[in-house]
Design an enzyme around this catalytic site. Structure first.
Site, PDB file in Angstrom:
ATOM      1  N   GLU A  46       2.850   5.304 -51.748  1.00 41.16           N
ATOM      2  CA  GLU A  46       3.791   4.220 -51.480  1.00 41.16           C
ATOM      3  C   GLU A  46       3.532   3.080 -52.459  1.00 41.16           C
ATOM      4  OE1 GLU A  46       4.693   1.258 -47.634  1.00 41.16           O
ATOM      5  OE2 GLU A  46       2.706   2.110 -47.942  1.00 41.16           O
ATOM      6  N   ASN A 105      11.793  -0.464 -49.141  1.00 38.11           N
ATOM      7  CA  ASN A 105      10.565   0.246 -49.494  1.00 38.11           C
ATOM      8  C   ASN A 105      10.965   1.719 -49.644  1.00 38.11           C
ATOM      9  OD1 ASN A 105       8.026   1.447 -49.608  1.00 38.11           O
ATOM     10  ND2 ASN A 105       7.131   0.046 -48.101  1.00 38.11           N
ATOM     11  N   LYS A 122      12.159   3.543 -46.325  1.00 35.82           N
ATOM     12  CA  LYS A 122      11.282   3.441 -45.157  1.00 35.82           C
ATOM     13  C   LYS A 122      12.002   2.864 -43.952  1.00 35.82           C
ATOM     14  CE  LYS A 122       6.632   1.625 -44.062  1.00 35.82           C
ATOM     15  NZ  LYS A 122       5.494   0.896 -44.688  1.00 35.82           N
ATOM     16  N   GLU A 141       6.000  -6.953 -44.350  1.00 33.83           N
ATOM     17  CA  GLU A 141       7.025  -5.995 -44.772  1.00 33.83           C
ATOM     18  C   GLU A 141       8.390  -6.349 -44.196  1.00 33.83           C
ATOM     19  OE1 GLU A 141       6.475  -1.771 -45.337  1.00 33.83           O
ATOM     20  OE2 GLU A 141       4.364  -2.006 -44.780  1.00 33.83           O
ATOM     21  N   CYS A 167       4.294   5.760 -45.155  1.00 30.28           N
ATOM     22  CA  CYS A 167       3.280   4.964 -44.463  1.00 30.28           C
ATOM     23  C   CYS A 167       3.466   4.945 -42.948  1.00 30.28           C
ATOM     24  CB  CYS A 167       3.243   3.547 -45.044  1.00 30.28           C
ATOM     25  SG  CYS A 167       1.710   2.645 -44.658  1.00 30.28           S
ATOM     26  N   ASN A 192       0.032   2.710 -48.061  1.00 32.96           N
ATOM     27  CA  ASN A 192      -0.879   1.626 -48.442  1.00 32.96           C
ATOM     28  C   ASN A 192      -1.357   1.025 -47.132  1.00 32.96           C
ATOM     29  OD1 ASN A 192       0.410   0.007 -51.503  1.00 32.96           O
ATOM     30  ND2 ASN A 192       0.272   2.158 -50.999  1.00 32.96           N
TER      31      ASN A 192
END
Length: 308
Positions: A46, A105, A122, A141, A167, A192
């Site tokens: 990621e 993302n 994501k 995020e 993730c 991550n």
């Protein structure tokens, strides 16, 4: 047998000051190593091109520079060119900014010619929007990305049905089952993940690695598919990220595991036909699923315990 030799290209930390050219050179070095071992697919983490910038609010003026407006672009074209030259399919994550200014993302999947055959954004964004003084570090995020709008598609690539997630998605069984219902045989994902829980500091690295592995092995087992989970790890600008990259077979067993928190390649021969037994027996969805009892899964979000 339908065997794909898979490389999991774990990456060590990317500092805020490291430029794209340096990062792409590291990715190419891992790709070259994978080519020497005969890999047909290499999976990177990621946000593979930058530091994990959602940890910051104090550097917010710098944040726009971490997004990619096109893929491939001038900085990443050498990676695509090398993958094509080696005849290796690749997958990696990055921060995407659309022409309309939306921010996601994102991860992409290519074939062996370097052509992008799949894109995923994501869905399960962790963290928070505003600065939280109670946390040991921020996880913003929800500030810097919006939830993905592409769902959980799968693609036929390299003779297999492949899907992607990123993730925190790995922790949600719905992620795996939606792809499983499309016959997924290989799920590739990058992450991550901080080594320290910002809200429960005594959790410890061992437990964090265990929970990461548990979510991947159970997802692979319960959907009779391979999984490749690849970390960006190590100390990024004073913020540690955990490693623990793994390749998991359709029975939920780890068949390759990273040993470091740096740039490292793990490799496994993944026979896609090994998915068949699970898909035809205990996880034969057509025979065994009882969807008349599952409505609550999509009808509500938060839990609603019974009233006293």
């Amino acid at each position: 047998m339908r065997v794909i030799k898979i490389g999991g290209a774990q990456m060590g930390p990317i500092q805020k000051a490291e430029d794209r050219a340096s990062v792409v050179a590291r990715m190419i070095a891992l790709l070259d190593r994978a080519a020497e071992q005969g890999c047909g697919l290499v999976v990177f983490p990621e946000l593979a091109l930058t530091t994990f910038f959602p940890r910051w609010k104090e550097h917010e003026a710098d944040i726009p520079s971490f997004y990619e407006d096109a893929m491939p672009n001038a900085a990443t074209q050498p990676l695509f060119d090398r993958a094509k030259a080696h005849g290796i399919a690749i997958s990696f994550g990055y921060a995407e900014r659309t022409p309309e200014g939306r921010r996601f993302n994102t991860s992409i999947l290519t074939d062996r010619t370097g052509a992008i055959v799949g894109k995923y954004r994501k869905v399960h964004l962790p963290g928070h929007v505003e600065y939280d003084p109670e946390r040991t570090h921020q996880h913003l995020e929800k500030r810097y990305f919006e939830p993905g709008d592409l769902g959980f598609p799968v693609w036929r690539n390299e003779g297999a049905v492949m899907g992607m997630c990123i993730c925190n998605d790995r922790r949600w069984p719905e992620t795996w089952r939606v792809m499983g219902l499309q016959g997924v045989e290989l799920v590739v994902l990058g992450y991550n993940t901080p080594s320290v829980n910002s809200q429960m500091g005594d959790e410890g690295l061992e437990k964090r690695l265990y929970h990461s592995e548990l979510s991947i092995t159970s997802g692979a087992y319960q959907n009779a598919c391979w999984a490749v989970a690849v970390a960006k790890a190590g100390d990024e600008d004073g913020h540690p990220l955990m490693g623990g990259s793994i390749i998991v077979d359709p029975n939920g067993f780890v068949v390759a595991r990273a040993q470091t928190e740096g740039d490292e390649l793990i490799v496994a021969d993944a026979d896609m036909d090994a998915c068949n037994f699970g898909k035809e027996t205990i996880f034969d969805f057509a025979r065994h699923r009882r969807i008349e009892h599952y409505g609550r899964i999509t009808a509500q979000t938060g839990a609603t315990p019974p009233q006293d």
